[in-house]
Write a protein that holds these residues in place. Structure first.
Motif: not given
Length: 517
Positions: A40-53
């Motif tokens: 549960e503590a790892k949620i948010g670490n290592g998750i990235t959101i980028v725009s396509e291209d």
């Protein structure tokens, strides 16, 4: 003596085993709880959101544009039932798009190391100027009310083009007697085709008029209808376009219209226009439109079968003449949304076992194959029947061409006379949130509960008391037992040694008495 030794030895072994086994079980339980906390503590670490291209999307006033974001999960844990939604802001000015849905939330299920594309369709408000906006998207984990990831993106907006000014009105102009003749500028009645409509498309392009003309008559598209209202890929539909002559003094005549649809296809064999005339050509002729008059033109079209579900822009070119015979060219465009029907199949059911007793469970499995060209959202399978307990299985979103596995455990509740019907109902949503359902039947036999099963079910298993300090008590008991054993052994040794000494003394006395004799 031997029995006492064996008893003490058994007690010692039991104490030692308790000190080893019990801490190991507790440590395993503590390790499992710690592992769940770490995930549960790892949620948010290592998750990235980028725009396509990595592109900055550009929107136009009144037009719908699809914006795709890519979510990467490198957190070390699977991301299940997470929610991604844009932040609409507290003020309306902060959100440059029309609010067409109650919620723009999308659900995510991403395994560790995988990525998922999430698409949003926004329509820019017509009152938004040309500018760059900062928009924020928030990712919420399952059961969490606070965003674990927040990412800001830039988005460009384009202001609505300035409207073409109306030509000056000459109140002294007297209409020609021929203006009321059929086919020479008569106001043609409007055709109500029903269905989808789109208002006020502006025209582009220009033309040439006579040297003596003070203004050029303009013909614009004021809207259109499709019949049926939803254009389905592979089906025919009637397109009716509404026209208006904006000039209040000059009629237009000898009008020729030509429709041009975008080319769609993945290879040379499938490349073709998105829309083709069902019969005849794509050109339409109209006698004319009187000054400040309106008219409609209609054509029957066929939508290409392999079109994706999205709006398609159709260009309309116009050629006509004014009252002096000068030729004028103009152009406009309309956007026709195309819908794709959902198409999927189920594999055969795998039931294990096919016969169960009341209270027992049967495992039912099958696969869902998405054969269509659209994504299925919020897919859920519900099993219902008179002989089983209702069971629901949530599958999430199923991409086009993907497979989803349905795995359910069905508990028998009522005995049947042979195999009985159980209905599986699968529900799903389209991009607009419209819910559709389909059903598939299977058969399960439920028998009366076995006697031994009833006895086992009637037995009460005592619950393990919690909170009692098992480990300290066991250690203390082991220490006490060891001390007792040591004390007992020492006493026995001393007693044996004393007896031996007495026997030796008696033997010496006996020998000395014999010597005297």
């Amino acid at each position: 003596m031997r029995r006492l030794r064996r008893l003490l030895t058994g007690v010692c072994l039991a104490a030692l085993l308790a000190t080893v086994v019990i801490p190991a079980g507790v440590q395993a339980e503590d390790a499992q709880q710690a592992s769940e906390t770490d995930v549960e503590a790892k949620i948010g670490n290592g998750i990235t959101i980028v725009s396509e291209d990595n592109r900055v999307p550009t929107f136009e006033a009144g037009k719908s544009t699809t914006w795709t974001l890519i979510v990467h999960n490198n957190s070390g844990a699977d991301l299940n039932n997470a929610l991604l939604s844009p932040s609409l802001g507290e003020k309306n000015e902060e959100w440059p798009f029309n609010t067409e849905y109650q919620s723009y939330t999308r659900e995510l299920n991403i395994k560790n190391g995988d990525s998922q594309a999430v698409s949003f369709e926004f329509t820019q408000r017509e009152d938004v100027p040309t500018s760059r906006h900062t928009l924020q998207f928030n990712l919420y984990a399952k059961g969490s009310s606070d965003a674990v990831v927040s990412q800001k993106f830039y988005a460009n907006t384009t202001a609505k083009p300035a409207e073409v000014p109306q030509p000056p009105t000459d109140n002294n102009v007297v209409p020609n007697p021929g203006d009321q003749l059929v086919g020479d500028g008569m106001d043609i009645p409007s055709i109500d085709a029903g269905g989808f409509s789109n208002g006020g498309a502006s025209f582009s392009g220009g033309g040439s008029g006579s040297e003596g003309s003070t203004s050029v008559p303009r013909v614009i598209v004021t809207g259109f209808n499709t019949d049926p209202s939803e254009v389905r890929a592979g089906g025919n539909f009637t397109l009716t376009i509404h026209l208006k002559n904006t000039s209040k003094s000059t009629k237009v005549r000898n009008m020729l219209f030509d429709l041009s649809a975008p080319t769609e296809g993945t290879d040379a064999q499938t490349v073709a226009p998105a829309f083709l005339p069902a019969s005849g050509s794509s050109s339409i002729y109209l006698d004319g439109i009187k000054a400040n008059g309106t008219a409609d033109i209609s054509i029957q079209l066929n939508a290409k079968a392999d079109l994706l579900q999205k709006p398609y822009s159709v260009d309309l070119s116009m050629k006509y003449e004014d009252s002096d015979g000068a030729q004028i060219d103009a152009a406009s465009s309309i956007s026709i949304p195309v819908k794709q029907d959902a198409r999927f199949e189920f594999s055969d059911f795998e039931i294990s076992p096919e016969s169960i007793s009341i209270g027992d469970e049967a495992n039912v499995m099958c696969n869902l194959y998405n054969l269509g060209r659209i994504k299925l959202y919020n897919v859920k399978a519900t099993f219902e029947g008179a002989c089983i307990k209702k069971e629901e299985v949530f599958l999430g979103n199923v991409e086009s061409g993907a497979t989803a596995s349905i795995d359910a455990m069905l508990e028998g509740t009522q005995a049947t006379a042979g195999p009985a019907n159980v209905t599986m109902t699968v529900s799903y949503e389209d991009e607009a949130g419209k819910i559709s359902t389909t059903t598939k039947d299977l058969q399960i036999e439920v028998m009366e509960m076995m006697e031994d099963s009833s006895m086992m079910s009637g037995m009460d298993i005592p619950e393990e008391k919690k909170g009692f300090p098992v480990i300290p008590v066991a250690v203390a008991a082991g220490i006490v037992i060891v001390i007792v054993i040591i004390v007992v052994v020492r006493k026995k040794r001393k007693k044996r040694q004393r007896l031996n000494e007495e026997e030796e003394l008696l033997d010496e006395l006996d020998r000395s008495s014999e010597d005297e004799r």
